[in-house]
Design an enzyme around this catalytic site. Structure first.
Site, PDB file in Angstrom:
ATOM      1  N   CYS A 121      -1.734  22.520 -30.576  1.00 25.10           N
ATOM      2  CA  CYS A 121      -0.315  22.317 -30.253  1.00 25.10           C
ATOM      3  C   CYS A 121       0.445  23.633 -30.295  1.00 25.10           C
ATOM      4  CB  CYS A 121       0.303  21.299 -31.204  1.00 25.10           C
ATOM      5  SG  CYS A 121      -0.385  19.642 -30.978  1.00 25.10           S
TER       6      CYS A 121
ATOM      7  N   GLU B 183       3.011  16.582 -30.106  1.00 25.26           N
ATOM      8  CA  GLU B 183       3.677  17.717 -29.471  1.00 25.26           C
ATOM      9  C   GLU B 183       3.259  17.861 -28.012  1.00 25.26           C
ATOM     10  OE1 GLU B 183       3.078  18.799 -33.874  1.00 25.26           O
ATOM     11  OE2 GLU B 183       1.957  17.750 -32.309  1.00 25.26           O
TER      12      GLU B 183
ATOM     13  N   HIS C 190      -1.939  14.817 -28.852  1.00 23.35           N
ATOM     14  CA  HIS C 190      -1.137  15.000 -30.054  1.00 23.35           C
ATOM     15  C   HIS C 190       0.334  14.823 -29.691  1.00 23.35           C
ATOM     16  CE1 HIS C 190      -4.231  17.493 -32.552  1.00 23.35           C
ATOM     17  NE2 HIS C 190      -4.809  16.487 -31.906  1.00 23.35           N
TER      18      HIS C 190
END
Length: 155
Positions: free
Chosen positions: A85, A54, A52
């Protein structure tokens, strides 16, 4: 909040999406008013479900700064972080997180994390994916070794 950094996070989301790396998500790590690292969602491009935006930005920041402690940094992200995240953000100890779109906005375009939030509230035995405690003496011994280890980096 510095709008320049949020705009960069959003632009990162656009670049990653247009390059077919993954979903429309971008993140920027800022320290002392300077962008230290960036990340885009790379889940489908890398076949890594943890890639992801992040998490990618956090990994890049840790590498660049040679530390796992980002407590003097801020995170700007194009969308409210998912549960995974969020965990990475807390482990990184960010000073502040700014996000543009909400998790409701993300659900509206097919990125719905509600199942995970619901599963976290359930007792272990009632979750969709079975979790079984399988204690092993060797595993407990490793934990004992860790507690006795003198040269260790605490985090």
């Amino acid at each position: 909040m510095d709008e320049r950094f949020m705009r960069e996070a959003v632009e990162m989301s656009r670049r990653g999406m247009q390059a077919n790396q993954g979903g429309p998500f971008g993140a920027v790590v800022v320290r002392a008013g300077e962008i230290i690292a960036t990340g885009t969602n790379q889940v489908t491009g890398s076949n890594d479900p943890t890639a992801h935006a992040e998490v990618v930005a956090i990994r890049n920041a840790g590498t660049k700064l040679a530390t796992f402690d980002l407590s003097d940094c801020e995170l700007y992200t194009s969308c409210e972080p998912c549960p995974m995240c969020l965990g990475a953000i807390y482990w990184s100890r960010f000073r502040h997180v700014y996000y543009a779109n909400t998790r409701v906005d993300a659900a509206g375009i097919g990125f719905d994390d509600e199942l995970i939030y619901t599963e976290l509230d359930k007792p272990m035995g009632e979750r969709l994916i079975p979790f079984t405690h399988a204690p092993l003496e060797a595993a407990a011994e490793v934990f004992t070794e860790w507690t006795m280890k003198e040269e260790k980096t605490r985090y």
